[in-house]
Design a protein around this motif. Structure first.
Motif, PDB file in Angstrom:
ATOM      1  N   GLU A 259       0.839  -1.199   0.000  1.00  0.00           N
ATOM      2  CA  GLU A 259       0.000   0.000   0.000  1.00  0.00           C
ATOM      3  C   GLU A 259       0.877   1.254   0.000  1.00  0.00           C
ATOM      4  OE1 GLU A 259      -3.874  -1.679   2.521  1.00  0.00           O
ATOM      5  OE2 GLU A 259      -2.428  -0.340   3.489  1.00  0.00           O
ATOM      6  N   GLU A 260       0.523   2.226  -0.825  1.00  0.00           N
ATOM      7  CA  GLU A 260       1.250   3.496  -0.812  1.00  0.00           C
ATOM      8  C   GLU A 260       0.837   4.337   0.392  1.00  0.00           C
ATOM      9  OE1 GLU A 260       0.859   5.626  -4.444  1.00  0.00           O
ATOM     10  OE2 GLU A 260       1.645   3.985  -5.688  1.00  0.00           O
ATOM     11  N   ARG A 261      -0.402   4.218   0.773  1.00  0.00           N
ATOM     12  CA  ARG A 261      -0.930   4.998   1.894  1.00  0.00           C
ATOM     13  C   ARG A 261      -1.987   4.163   2.598  1.00  0.00           C
ATOM     14  NH1 ARG A 261      -1.956  10.419   3.609  1.00  0.00           N
ATOM     15  NH2 ARG A 261      -4.079  10.728   4.381  1.00  0.00           N
ATOM     16  N   GLY A 262      -2.041   4.264   3.896  1.00  0.00           N
ATOM     17  CA  GLY A 262      -3.047   3.534   4.645  1.00  0.00           C
ATOM     18  C   GLY A 262      -4.419   4.162   4.498  1.00  0.00           C
ATOM     19  N   PRO A 263      -5.465   3.437   4.847  1.00  0.00           N
ATOM     20  CA  PRO A 263      -6.824   3.977   4.741  1.00  0.00           C
ATOM     21  C   PRO A 263      -7.103   5.036   5.802  1.00  0.00           C
ATOM     22  CG  PRO A 263      -6.854   1.817   5.786  1.00  0.00           C
ATOM     23  CD  PRO A 263      -5.437   2.050   5.347  1.00  0.00           C
ATOM     24  N   THR A 264      -8.145   5.811   5.554  1.00  0.00           N
ATOM     25  CA  THR A 264      -8.629   6.776   6.533  1.00  0.00           C
ATOM     26  C   THR A 264     -10.013   6.350   7.005  1.00  0.00           C
ATOM     27  OG1 THR A 264      -9.584   8.169   4.791  1.00  0.00           O
ATOM     28  CG2 THR A 264      -7.340   8.703   5.532  1.00  0.00           C
ATOM     29  N   ALA A 265     -10.424   6.901   8.125  1.00  0.00           N
ATOM     30  CA  ALA A 265     -11.784   6.682   8.636  1.00  0.00           C
ATOM     31  C   ALA A 265     -12.352   8.029   9.044  1.00  0.00           C
ATOM     32  CB  ALA A 265     -11.783   5.724   9.813  1.00  0.00           C
ATOM     33  N   GLU A 266     -13.373   8.467   8.334  1.00  0.00           N
ATOM     34  CA  GLU A 266     -14.049   9.725   8.638  1.00  0.00           C
ATOM     35  C   GLU A 266     -15.264   9.427   9.512  1.00  0.00           C
ATOM     36  OE1 GLU A 266     -14.905  11.640   4.940  1.00  0.00           O
ATOM     37  OE2 GLU A 266     -12.780  11.933   4.436  1.00  0.00           O
ATOM     38  N   CYS A 267     -15.239   9.949  10.725  1.00  0.00           N
ATOM     39  CA  CYS A 267     -16.250   9.603  11.724  1.00  0.00           C
ATOM     40  C   CYS A 267     -17.020  10.832  12.179  1.00  0.00           C
ATOM     41  CB  CYS A 267     -15.594   8.959  12.942  1.00  0.00           C
ATOM     42  SG  CYS A 267     -14.631   7.471  12.563  1.00  0.00           S
ATOM     43  N   VAL A 268     -18.309  10.642  12.407  1.00  0.00           N
ATOM     44  CA  VAL A 268     -19.166  11.692  12.947  1.00  0.00           C
ATOM     45  C   VAL A 268     -20.007  11.092  14.063  1.00  0.00           C
ATOM     46  CG1 VAL A 268     -21.049  13.304  12.499  1.00  0.00           C
ATOM     47  CG2 VAL A 268     -19.299  12.923  10.747  1.00  0.00           C
ATOM     48  N   CYS A 269     -20.012  11.771  15.220  1.00  0.00           N
ATOM     49  CA  CYS A 269     -20.895  11.355  16.313  1.00  0.00           C
ATOM     50  C   CYS A 269     -21.546  12.611  16.886  1.00  0.00           C
ATOM     51  CB  CYS A 269     -20.142  10.590  17.392  1.00  0.00           C
ATOM     52  SG  CYS A 269     -18.712  11.466  18.079  1.00  0.00           S
ATOM     53  N   ASP A 270     -22.813  12.489  17.257  1.00  0.00           N
ATOM     54  CA  ASP A 270     -23.553  13.642  17.764  1.00  0.00           C
ATOM     55  C   ASP A 270     -24.615  13.141  18.736  1.00  0.00           C
ATOM     56  OD1 ASP A 270     -25.092  16.021  18.134  1.00  0.00           O
ATOM     57  OD2 ASP A 270     -24.473  16.728  16.158  1.00  0.00           O
ATOM     58  N   LEU A 271     -24.600  13.664  19.954  1.00  0.00           N
ATOM     59  CA  LEU A 271     -25.564  13.251  20.971  1.00  0.00           C
ATOM     60  C   LEU A 271     -26.869  14.025  20.907  1.00  0.00           C
ATOM     61  CD1 LEU A 271     -23.157  12.940  24.054  1.00  0.00           C
ATOM     62  CD2 LEU A 271     -24.117  11.085  22.691  1.00  0.00           C
ATOM     63  N   SER A 272     -26.897  15.096  20.121  1.00  0.00           N
ATOM     64  CA  SER A 272     -28.108  15.919  20.077  1.00  0.00           C
ATOM     65  C   SER A 272     -28.151  16.689  18.766  1.00  0.00           C
ATOM     66  CB  SER A 272     -28.134  16.886  21.273  1.00  0.00           C
ATOM     67  OG  SER A 272     -29.366  17.559  21.357  1.00  0.00           O
ATOM     68  N   LEU A 273     -28.378  15.972  17.695  1.00  0.00           N
ATOM     69  CA  LEU A 273     -28.375  16.553  16.362  1.00  0.00           C
ATOM     70  C   LEU A 273     -29.535  17.542  16.213  1.00  0.00           C
ATOM     71  CD1 LEU A 273     -26.735  16.166  13.709  1.00  0.00           C
ATOM     72  CD2 LEU A 273     -28.542  14.593  12.976  1.00  0.00           C
TER      73      LEU A 273
END
Length: 392
Positions: A259-273
């Motif tokens: 792999e040239e670059r490792g994966p990313t993980a884009e995360c969103v969390c919200d307790l009161s959207l």
């Protein structure tokens, strides 16, 4: 089985005959006798309903700071005995294991006390406030020869495991990006909830964020090396300046061979959207999804937290598109109406009884998740949650 029938059976599960309880605590011939630390709102769905259909588990006692509260809980949910205080549960010779759903900031103290008392522990997530606390818990459990399981229940369900199998099979090529969202609409969690108290380990990245962190690590199959960004929205800057209501963050995972670059993980969390429409009066629909973009396609799972009610696993590649659903493992492993918690409970009692569970979350995995969550808080500028001052 239809969604309505599954829902009915979840709340009205069959109750198979129990093997008579052995007088010896920890016996492998009778049910694992479980005590509740606190009369938590999560306990009925997370444990009590599952225990009704599990011949290997028996919830025998609940302890709360108020005896009246414990008695009311026991009467409402059919628990045999109620006692005052958590210590009374830990000193009970008819308790083999405890379920610890206390506020995050109390997890470390009462898990260590439970282990000291010789009890196995089913521990609500996040396991602790810091990775150091988690390390000490599992070191002590190993020393005592006891079982501790962090309750990331979603991983025990066939749906999450099927997505993991698709991604790790190589069918879609190497993982490039994971996107994981877990949000609750405004009003679902009240402003005075313990999740918004810094002293108790509060914050969105601790609560819902530990889920999206966990599933990102699970699907990436490695530990993050960096948090590229972490952008918090505070719940109440005046009273709790270090507690996030929402957090958006991105992990970078290491590159593996080839792999040239490792994966990313884009995360969103919200307790009161916040709501939408005029004045924000219209509530948002909860988000509970994860998607994995790979070199040769993508796969996703909606409702990864409560897949028993509804879910779909979508797969897209050069071969076309397909949708899968997974409620059981086949070969008699599970039922269509089994919740994530029911699968989790089966694994826990199997481990306690010395059997090989279908799936397991190791102490190393728990510590890794706490390290990743702490990385998010450090990047955000809010800093780690406070360590417990409890010492054995």
């Amino acid at each position: 089985m239809s969604i309505l029938l599954r829902a009915w059976t979840i709340f009205h599960p069959p109750t198979p005959g129990k093997t008579p309880i052995s007088p010896e605590p920890g016996s492998k011939t009778g049910p694992v006798r479980i005590g509740l630390l606190g009369a938590a709102n999560i306990a009925p769905i997370a444990l009590l309903l599952s225990a009704r259909s599990c011949p290997d588990a028996e919830v025998t006692v609940v302890g709360a700071r108020s005896l009246q509260k414990a008695q009311a809980f026991a009467k409402r949910h059919g628990v045999g005995r109620a006692v005052q205080g958590y210590e009374a549960v830990l000193s009970d010779p008819e308790v083999d294991a405890v379920y610890n759903p206390l506020p995050n900031g109390l997890h470390y103290e009462w898990t260590m006390k439970a282990l000291q008392a010789g009890k196995h522990v089913l521990l609500e997530k996040p396991a602790t406030n810091t990775p150091g606390e988690a390390e000490r818990i599992f070191a002590f459990a190993k020393e005592k020869g006891l079982v501790v399981l962090e309750a990331f229940h979603y991983q025990f369900h066939p749906a999450a495991q099927r997505l993991h199998a698709i991604v790790s099979s190589g069918e879609l090529g190497r993982v490039q990006k994971i996107t994981a969202h877990l949000t609750a609409p405004s009003g679902f969690i009240k402003p005075d909830d313990i999740r918004f108290q810094y002293a108790l380990g509060g914050g969105a990245a601790m609560d819902m964020g530990c889920y999206v962190t966990s599933i990102s690590r699970y699907l990436a199959g490695r530990e993050p090396v960096e948090v590229i960004k972490a952008e918090p929205v505070l719940q109440d800057p005046g009273r709790e300046p270090l507690v996030d209501r929402r957090m958006e963050f991105t992990y970078l995972f290491p590159a593996l061979e080839g792999e040239e670059r490792g994966p990313t993980a884009e995360c969103v969390c919200d307790l009161s959207l916040p709501g939408w429409g005029p004045g924000g009066l219209l509530p948002r629909w909860p988000e509970m999804s994860v998607r994995v973009l790979c070199e040769a396609g993508e796969a996703g799972l909606n409702n990864f937290v409560m897949p028993v009610f509804f879910h779909s696993i979508s797969v897209r590649s050069a071969k076309g598109r397909r949708t899968e659903r997974a409620f059981t493992f086949g070969k008699g492993e599970g039922e269509q109406w089994w919740t994530t918690y029911r699968y989790q409970l089966q694994a826990f009692v199997d481990k306690v009884k010395g059997r090989e569970p279908q799936h397991w979350i190791t102490g190393e995995d728990t510590v890794g998740n706490m390290r990743a969550v702490q990385m998010v808080y450090e990047k955000s500028g809010l800093g780690a949650r406070p360590e417990s001052d409890f010492e054995l």
